[in-house]
Design a protein around this motif. Structure first.
Motif, PDB file in Angstrom:
ATOM      1  N   TYR A   1      19.566 -25.315  -6.740  1.00 43.92           N
ATOM      2  CA  TYR A   1      19.776 -26.680  -6.989  1.00 43.92           C
ATOM      3  C   TYR A   1      20.740 -26.558  -8.481  1.00 43.92           C
ATOM      4  O   TYR A   1      20.492 -26.070  -9.286  1.00 43.92           O
ATOM      5  CB  TYR A   1      18.589 -27.423  -7.120  1.00 43.92           C
ATOM      6  CG  TYR A   1      19.169 -28.929  -7.397  1.00 43.92           C
ATOM      7  CD1 TYR A   1      19.639 -29.714  -6.255  1.00 43.92           C
ATOM      8  CD2 TYR A   1      19.095 -29.341  -8.766  1.00 43.92           C
ATOM      9  CE1 TYR A   1      19.835 -30.968  -6.497  1.00 43.92           C
ATOM     10  CE2 TYR A   1      19.658 -30.713  -8.950  1.00 43.92           C
ATOM     11  CZ  TYR A   1      19.878 -31.637  -7.782  1.00 43.92           C
ATOM     12  OH  TYR A   1      20.406 -32.927  -8.082  1.00 43.92           O
TER      13      TYR A   1
ATOM     14  N   SER B   1      18.291 -37.252 -11.977  1.00 40.55           N
ATOM     15  CA  SER B   1      18.358 -36.239 -11.223  1.00 40.55           C
ATOM     16  C   SER B   1      17.395 -35.077 -11.689  1.00 40.55           C
ATOM     17  O   SER B   1      16.681 -34.319 -10.888  1.00 40.55           O
ATOM     18  CB  SER B   1      19.602 -35.734 -10.947  1.00 40.55           C
ATOM     19  OG  SER B   1      19.791 -34.720  -9.948  1.00 40.55           O
TER      20      SER B   1
ATOM     21  N   GLN C   1       9.180 -31.548  -1.621  1.00 38.39           N
ATOM     22  CA  GLN C   1      10.601 -31.452  -0.996  1.00 38.39           C
ATOM     23  C   GLN C   1      11.123 -32.945  -1.144  1.00 38.39           C
ATOM     24  O   GLN C   1      12.470 -33.003  -1.292  1.00 38.39           O
ATOM     25  CB  GLN C   1      10.321 -31.193   0.529  1.00 38.39           C
ATOM     26  CG  GLN C   1      11.441 -31.235   1.246  1.00 38.39           C
ATOM     27  CD  GLN C   1      11.224 -30.747   2.781  1.00 38.39           C
ATOM     28  OE1 GLN C   1      10.346 -30.652   3.256  1.00 38.39           O
ATOM     29  NE2 GLN C   1      12.391 -30.631   3.498  1.00 38.39           N
ATOM     30  N   SER C   2      10.406 -33.972  -1.019  1.00 37.30           N
ATOM     31  CA  SER C   2      10.904 -35.242  -1.269  1.00 37.30           C
ATOM     32  C   SER C   2      11.620 -35.389  -2.657  1.00 37.30           C
ATOM     33  O   SER C   2      12.851 -36.237  -2.699  1.00 37.30           O
ATOM     34  CB  SER C   2      10.042 -36.410  -0.958  1.00 37.30           C
ATOM     35  OG  SER C   2      10.350 -37.469  -1.198  1.00 37.30           O
TER      36      SER C   2
ATOM     37  N   HIS D   1      14.860 -33.935  -2.623  1.00 35.66           N
ATOM     38  CA  HIS D   1      15.682 -34.845  -1.773  1.00 35.66           C
ATOM     39  C   HIS D   1      16.410 -36.047  -2.803  1.00 35.66           C
ATOM     40  O   HIS D   1      17.415 -36.296  -3.056  1.00 35.66           O
ATOM     41  CB  HIS D   1      14.970 -35.463  -0.653  1.00 35.66           C
ATOM     42  CG  HIS D   1      15.709 -36.275  -0.010  1.00 35.66           C
ATOM     43  ND1 HIS D   1      16.804 -36.128   0.827  1.00 35.66           N
ATOM     44  CD2 HIS D   1      15.722 -37.892  -0.014  1.00 35.66           C
ATOM     45  CE1 HIS D   1      17.463 -37.255   1.472  1.00 35.66           C
ATOM     46  NE2 HIS D   1      16.662 -38.198   0.868  1.00 35.66           N
ATOM     47  N   LYS D   2      15.333 -36.528  -3.439  1.00 31.78           N
ATOM     48  CA  LYS D   2      15.700 -37.685  -4.441  1.00 31.78           C
ATOM     49  C   LYS D   2      16.649 -37.072  -5.721  1.00 31.78           C
ATOM     50  O   LYS D   2      17.418 -37.918  -5.901  1.00 31.78           O
ATOM     51  CB  LYS D   2      14.493 -38.288  -4.971  1.00 31.78           C
ATOM     52  CG  LYS D   2      13.760 -39.229  -4.206  1.00 31.78           C
ATOM     53  CD  LYS D   2      12.307 -39.629  -4.783  1.00 31.78           C
ATOM     54  CE  LYS D   2      11.678 -40.299  -3.735  1.00 31.78           C
ATOM     55  NZ  LYS D   2      10.342 -40.755  -4.215  1.00 31.78           N
TER      56      LYS D   2
ATOM     57  N   THR E   1      18.802 -34.682  -5.393  1.00 30.62           N
ATOM     58  CA  THR E   1      20.093 -34.391  -4.807  1.00 30.62           C
ATOM     59  C   THR E   1      20.856 -35.799  -4.608  1.00 30.62           C
ATOM     60  O   THR E   1      21.937 -35.881  -4.897  1.00 30.62           O
ATOM     61  CB  THR E   1      19.786 -33.724  -3.357  1.00 30.62           C
ATOM     62  OG1 THR E   1      19.189 -32.502  -3.744  1.00 30.62           O
ATOM     63  CG2 THR E   1      21.227 -33.449  -2.819  1.00 30.62           C
ATOM     64  N   PHE E   2      19.975 -36.661  -4.006  1.00 25.01           N
ATOM     65  CA  PHE E   2      20.673 -38.177  -3.759  1.00 25.01           C
ATOM     66  C   PHE E   2      21.193 -38.666  -5.044  1.00 25.01           C
ATOM     67  O   PHE E   2      22.286 -39.381  -5.115  1.00 25.01           O
ATOM     68  CB  PHE E   2      19.778 -39.055  -2.887  1.00 25.01           C
ATOM     69  CG  PHE E   2      20.390 -39.773  -2.019  1.00 25.01           C
ATOM     70  CD1 PHE E   2      21.417 -40.704  -2.391  1.00 25.01           C
ATOM     71  CD2 PHE E   2      20.038 -39.656  -0.586  1.00 25.01           C
ATOM     72  CE1 PHE E   2      21.976 -41.745  -1.255  1.00 25.01           C
ATOM     73  CE2 PHE E   2      20.718 -40.226   0.264  1.00 25.01           C
ATOM     74  CZ  PHE E   2      21.695 -41.438   0.034  1.00 25.01           C
TER      75      PHE E   2
END
Length: 277
Positions: free
Chosen positions: A44, A53, A126-127, A130-131, A133-134
């Protein structure tokens, strides 16, 4: 008659070892998922100027850390069962053999449940990534699209609310509730196991409840570590870094784990003694 008894014992023991192998295989599968998350976290590319982030990147790290701790406990319990089952031929009576087999099955079912808890922690890790990244995508200010809709009630917007100092107090309260309830539940399960009827089903059920309660109680204590004087987890995966981002991330990860713990305690609290609702 003696031949039949020996044959029956061999069959019973073989079935227990089959279940043990299955629990081991499931744990190895989750370990593979944890390894994949490690690769994703390492790959990442975090924006140093994007605090929110970075927070959720650390949440992913801490959720993975908690799941890894749980998997080590599961592996330790499996080793204990294997050692104990090797002693079965030395047991002098059928009653003692049946007790040990029922006890082993109870532990294995408890480890199945703890595997579900571990899976929840993995999913939250994992979630969180994902956050992260978003939120990185949003703050990149992509031309043509605004960051949020007019209602501002979607998951990513709510994540930005979570990623703040204000969340720490809420998470602290959640962790304290989980710690208190986990201890009460464990003590009750210990008493239930001590008073259990000497029959196969109640022995297995009481053992399952006690194993799950014991390890959830330990996990609840670990979740409390970011809120003590030191402010970090023992063996902290970020090497005890204390920044605004890591402090908030530890609180969010501990709170998420506490929420999972409370869910499983509610499922196991057959008598409603904890009054969690």
């Amino acid at each position: 008659m003696i031949y039949f008894t020996l044959k029956t014992n061999v069959m019973k023991e073989a079935n227990i070892f089959t279940q043990l192998s299955l629990v081991e295989a499931m744990s190895k599968g989750r370990q593979s998922q944890l390894d994949s998350i490690s690769v994703a976290i390492s790959a990442y590319r975090s924006d140093k100027n994007n605090s929110q982030s970075k927070i959720f990147t650390f949440v992913a790290v801490y959720m993975q850390f908690l799941s890894q701790w749980l998997e080590k406990e599961i592996a330790r319990e499996l080793m204990i069962i294997q050692s104990e089952l090797k002693l079965l031929p030395t047991f002098p009576s059928e009653e003692q053999i049946d007790y040990k087999l029922a006890h082993a099955l109870g532990i294995l079912e408890g480890l199945n449940t703890l595997g579900l808890v571990s899976h929840e922690l993995i999913s939250r890790s994992q979630s969180a990534l994902h956050k992260a990244t978003f939120l990185g995508l949003i703050n990149a200010e992509i031309p043509g699209l605004k960051a949020y809709g007019n209602k501002r009630n979607d998951e990513i917007y709510l994540a930005t609310v979570e990623a703040s100092e204000n969340s720490k107090l809420t998470m602290f309260s959640l962790v304290q509730t989980a710690k208190r309830c986990a201890l009460t539940h464990f003590q009750q399960c210990e008493m239930d196991e001590e008073r259990v009827d000497l029959a196969l089903s109640p022995i297995a059920s009481a053992t399952t409840a006690r194993v799950v309660a014991d390890i959830l109680n330990q996990l609840a204590s670990i979740c409390n570590q970011p809120f003590d004087e030191k402010g970090t987890f023992d063996n902290d995966p970020s090497f005890n870094a204390v920044t605004d981002e890591t402090t908030i991330a530890r609180a969010l990860a501990a709170g998420a784990a506490a929420d999972i713990i409370l869910t499983y305690i509610r499922r196991g609290d057959r008598f409603g003694i904890l009054l969690l609702n």
